[in-house]
Design a protein around this motif. Structure first.
Motif, PDB file in Angstrom:
ATOM      1  N   CYS A   1      -4.535  -0.769  -4.702  1.00 23.46           N
ATOM      2  CA  CYS A   1      -4.048   0.559  -5.092  1.00 23.46           C
ATOM      3  C   CYS A   1      -4.176   1.550  -3.938  1.00 23.46           C
ATOM      4  N   VAL A   2      -5.332   1.535  -3.257  1.00 23.31           N
ATOM      5  CA  VAL A   2      -5.546   2.445  -2.132  1.00 23.31           C
ATOM      6  C   VAL A   2      -4.538   2.152  -1.024  1.00 23.31           C
ATOM      7  N   SER A   3      -4.321   0.875  -0.733  1.00 23.53           N
ATOM      8  CA  SER A   3      -3.357   0.498   0.304  1.00 23.53           C
ATOM      9  C   SER A   3      -1.958   0.990  -0.041  1.00 23.53           C
ATOM     10  N   HIS A   4      -1.552   0.839  -1.304  1.00 24.52           N
ATOM     11  CA  HIS A   4      -0.221   1.297  -1.719  1.00 24.52           C
ATOM     12  C   HIS A   4      -0.086   2.801  -1.520  1.00 24.52           C
ATOM     13  N   LEU A   5      -1.095   3.552  -1.910  1.00 26.65           N
ATOM     14  CA  LEU A   5      -1.018   5.008  -1.793  1.00 26.65           C
ATOM     15  C   LEU A   5      -0.969   5.446  -0.337  1.00 26.65           C
ATOM     16  N   LEU A   6      -1.751   4.800   0.517  1.00 28.56           N
ATOM     17  CA  LEU A   6      -1.740   5.158   1.936  1.00 28.56           C
ATOM     18  C   LEU A   6      -0.378   4.846   2.558  1.00 28.56           C
ATOM     19  N   GLN A   7       0.183   3.698   2.215  1.00 27.82           N
ATOM     20  CA  GLN A   7       1.510   3.342   2.738  1.00 27.82           C
ATOM     21  C   GLN A   7       2.581   4.300   2.217  1.00 27.82           C
TER      22      GLN A   7
ATOM     23  N   LEU B   1     -11.540   3.175   1.661  1.00 32.78           N
ATOM     24  CA  LEU B   1     -11.450   4.511   2.255  1.00 32.78           C
ATOM     25  C   LEU B   1     -12.246   4.589   3.556  1.00 32.78           C
ATOM     26  N   LEU B   2     -13.388   3.922   3.617  1.00 30.42           N
ATOM     27  CA  LEU B   2     -14.164   3.905   4.856  1.00 30.42           C
ATOM     28  C   LEU B   2     -13.357   3.293   5.995  1.00 30.42           C
ATOM     29  N   TYR B   3     -12.698   2.174   5.710  1.00 26.62           N
ATOM     30  CA  TYR B   3     -11.903   1.513   6.743  1.00 26.62           C
ATOM     31  C   TYR B   3     -10.691   2.354   7.139  1.00 26.62           C
ATOM     32  N   ALA B   4     -10.076   3.018   6.160  1.00 27.37           N
ATOM     33  CA  ALA B   4      -8.934   3.882   6.481  1.00 27.37           C
ATOM     34  C   ALA B   4      -9.381   5.082   7.295  1.00 27.37           C
TER      35      ALA B   4
ATOM     36  N   ASN C   1      -6.962   2.215  10.909  1.00 31.24           N
ATOM     37  CA  ASN C   1      -6.409   0.857  10.914  1.00 31.24           C
ATOM     38  C   ASN C   1      -4.897   0.938  11.069  1.00 31.24           C
ATOM     39  N   LYS C   2      -4.263  -0.218  11.098  1.00 31.17           N
ATOM     40  CA  LYS C   2      -2.828  -0.276  11.397  1.00 31.17           C
ATOM     41  C   LYS C   2      -1.961   0.343  10.315  1.00 31.17           C
ATOM     42  N   GLU C   3      -2.512   0.538   9.090  1.00 35.27           N
ATOM     43  CA  GLU C   3      -1.706   1.080   7.997  1.00 35.27           C
ATOM     44  C   GLU C   3      -1.584   2.593   8.057  1.00 35.27           C
ATOM     45  N   VAL C   4      -2.492   3.236   8.763  1.00 30.83           N
ATOM     46  CA  VAL C   4      -2.551   4.702   8.680  1.00 30.83           C
ATOM     47  C   VAL C   4      -2.421   5.342  10.051  1.00 30.83           C
ATOM     48  N   SER C   5      -1.877   6.534  10.020  1.00 30.05           N
ATOM     49  CA  SER C   5      -1.807   7.349  11.231  1.00 30.05           C
ATOM     50  C   SER C   5      -2.886   8.412  11.173  1.00 30.05           C
ATOM     51  N   ALA C   6      -3.180   9.019  12.299  1.00 26.73           N
ATOM     52  CA  ALA C   6      -4.236  10.031  12.346  1.00 26.73           C
ATOM     53  C   ALA C   6      -3.885  11.240  11.497  1.00 26.73           C
ATOM     54  N   GLU C   7      -2.608  11.661  11.542  1.00 28.28           N
ATOM     55  CA  GLU C   7      -2.215  12.899  10.874  1.00 28.28           C
ATOM     56  C   GLU C   7      -2.094  12.759   9.361  1.00 28.28           C
ATOM     57  N   TYR C   8      -1.879  11.562   8.865  1.00 31.52           N
ATOM     58  CA  TYR C   8      -1.631  11.394   7.428  1.00 31.52           C
ATOM     59  C   TYR C   8      -2.723  10.561   6.744  1.00 31.52           C
ATOM     60  N   GLY C   9      -2.549   9.250   6.771  1.00 33.67           N
ATOM     61  CA  GLY C   9      -3.443   8.389   6.001  1.00 33.67           C
ATOM     62  C   GLY C   9      -4.898   8.501   6.386  1.00 33.67           C
ATOM     63  N   ARG C  10      -5.193   8.521   7.686  1.00 30.56           N
ATOM     64  CA  ARG C  10      -6.588   8.574   8.110  1.00 30.56           C
ATOM     65  C   ARG C  10      -7.238   9.883   7.695  1.00 30.56           C
TER      66      ARG C  10
END
Length: 449
Positions: free
Chosen positions: A328-334, A363-366, A370-379
């Motif tokens: 679920c967290v991965s889907h929301l970040l993407q 959330l700790l890993y995000a 990681n490769k799924e998230v950018s600094a400005e958004y997901g991270r």
């Protein structure tokens, strides 16, 4: 004198004294017997009727009548808990009004059984008069009154193990009074959670006036976890005009939702004819927090690159944040990363509200990157979400980010989140409990370079 004797011989006792007249001395005794028997019969009937009335429980009164248009809800609830509303007098419980209670040494006719009397005050009861679940409910009341926590826990376990067999006396106690004992009866019914138990709870809730007791009763109903009752909860939540009933039933549904529940909600949403029904169904989905619904919610939410098409899809996306497992967290970040410029604010906010324990590691890993998230958004969104996890691992990661990070947005997010955690008087636990949990702590992910 002889003439008189002769005449008297010609008129023996009991002969007619004249036309239409009888000698009253012959019929005097039978005429007294029949009225006496009739009066005795009336007296016996009166005593029996009064005894029945004293043994029977008082009918539940409506403190809060149903509003207009809720007749279907009444019918559904009563059909599920009908037997709990018409209970035999043999299972009567002490009710504080003298029924089956013993005061000042015992009730009439029970003096020879005084050794069986337990409890005191309103819950004093002669256990020899009770058996089965009615006996356990009486002991539950006594445990509540005496603040016997161990006894209370034991009685609850026994009643839950009895299942539907315990619903009748528990429902009677719930209907008779508004007290701590009746709330514990509601707790037992919620843990049983069958159709009968759930029906009895919902029926009582609809009859309870607004106030703190009703709110506490709602909390018990919201904790029902027996999957067997989901269809009744959904039906009542859709048709009731009582906001408390809708809220409690919806909360219970949110904890037991799975594929069958979500499929039924989708089918009803597609067939809905009123805005009220559409709104309620979407709200039920929005509240889902059951991990069993994860797969169905992901399917309903659709591709991460497609914006939600209706209120049900929007609700499914919000529910993913409540469930909060890794997928679920991965889907929301993407989905956040795929949002067009200017349309990411709502998704960003949704991620920052994640607070389920299952989401902490993701959330700790995000937050570390990681490769799924950018600094400005997901991270950055993941870092802000960590405010909901004021734990040692969270603080350690935020301090590391502040010490090593170069990106301005990430650095600002970490500093604000750490400040908010500390402002909430979070203190690193340096006690035995913390040491016992140390082996279970999540390993900190390495920061992205």
């Amino acid at each position: 004198m002889k003439k008189t004797d002769s005449q008297s011989k010609q008129k023996p006792r009991g002969t007619m004294r004249g036309k239409g007249h009888k000698d009253p001395r012959r019929f005097e005794w039978p005429l007294l017997v029949f009225p006496a028997l009739f009066l005795a019969t009336l007296a016996i009937l009166h005593v029996v009727n009064r005894s029945i009335q004293e043994e029977s429980p008082p009918p539940a009164t409506r403190e809060h009548p149903h509003p207009a248009g809720s007749g279907v809800t009444d019918s559904l609830v009563r059909s599920a808990g009908e037997f709990a509303r018409h209970l035999p007098a043999s299972s009567a419980l002490p009710d504080g009004a003298g029924n089956r209670t013993l005061h000042n040494g015992g009730a009439a006719g029970n003096s020879g059984q005084a050794s069986s009397v337990v409890g005191k005050g309103r819950y004093a009861v002669n256990l020899s008069q009770l058996e089965g679940p009615a006996r356990i409910v009486a002991l539950l009341c006594i445990a509540v009154e005496e603040e016997d926590h161990l006894g209370l826990k034991q009685r609850l376990a026994e009643l839950v193990a009895m299942g539907d067999e315990a619903v009748a006396p528990l429902s009677r106690l719930l209907a008779q009074e508004q007290s701590e004992a009746s709330l514990w009866a509601a707790t037992a019914l919620a843990r049983i959670g069958t159709l009968h138990a759930t029906g009895a709870l919902l029926d009582r809730l609809t009859q309870t006036g607004e106030g703190s007791y009703k709110e506490r009763l709602c909390k018990r109903i919201s904790e029902i976890g027996n999957h067997d009752s989901w269809s009744l909860l959904l039906e009542i939540a859709l048709q009731s005009n009582d906001a408390a009933v809708v809220r409690a039933a919806g909360a219970a549904l949110s904890g037991m939702a799975d594929a069958p529940v979500l499929n039924e909600i989708i089918a009803r949403y597609d067939a809905a004819s009123t805005e009220l029904e559409i709104e309620r169904l979407a709200q039920f989905v929005r509240q889902i927090r059951s991990p069993q619904a994860s797969e169905s919610l992901l399917s309903l939410a659709g591709p991460v690159t497609s914006p939600p098409q209706d209120s049900l899809q929007e609700a499914a996306i919000a529910a993913l944040a409540r469930v909060g497992d890794a997928r679920c967290v991965s889907h929301l970040l993407q989905r956040l990363e795929a949002s067009p410029p200017g349309e990411s604010a709502q998704m960003f906010h949704t991620i920052t509200q994640i607070d389920s324990p299952e989401a902490h590691a993701a959330l700790l890993y995000a937050a570390a990157g990681n490769k799924e998230v950018s600094a400005e958004y997901g991270r950055t969104a993941a870092i802000y979400a960590l405010k909901n996890y004021p734990e040692e691992q969270t603080v350690a990661l935020l301090e590391r980010i502040i010490a090593q990070e170069q990106n301005e947005k990430v650095l600002t997010a970490a500093a604000r989140t750490l400040e908010e955690i500390r402002r909430g008087q979070y203190v690193l636990a340096a006690n035995v409990e913390s040491l016992q949990r140390s082996e279970e702590r999540l390993p900190l992910p390495p920061l992205v370079k």
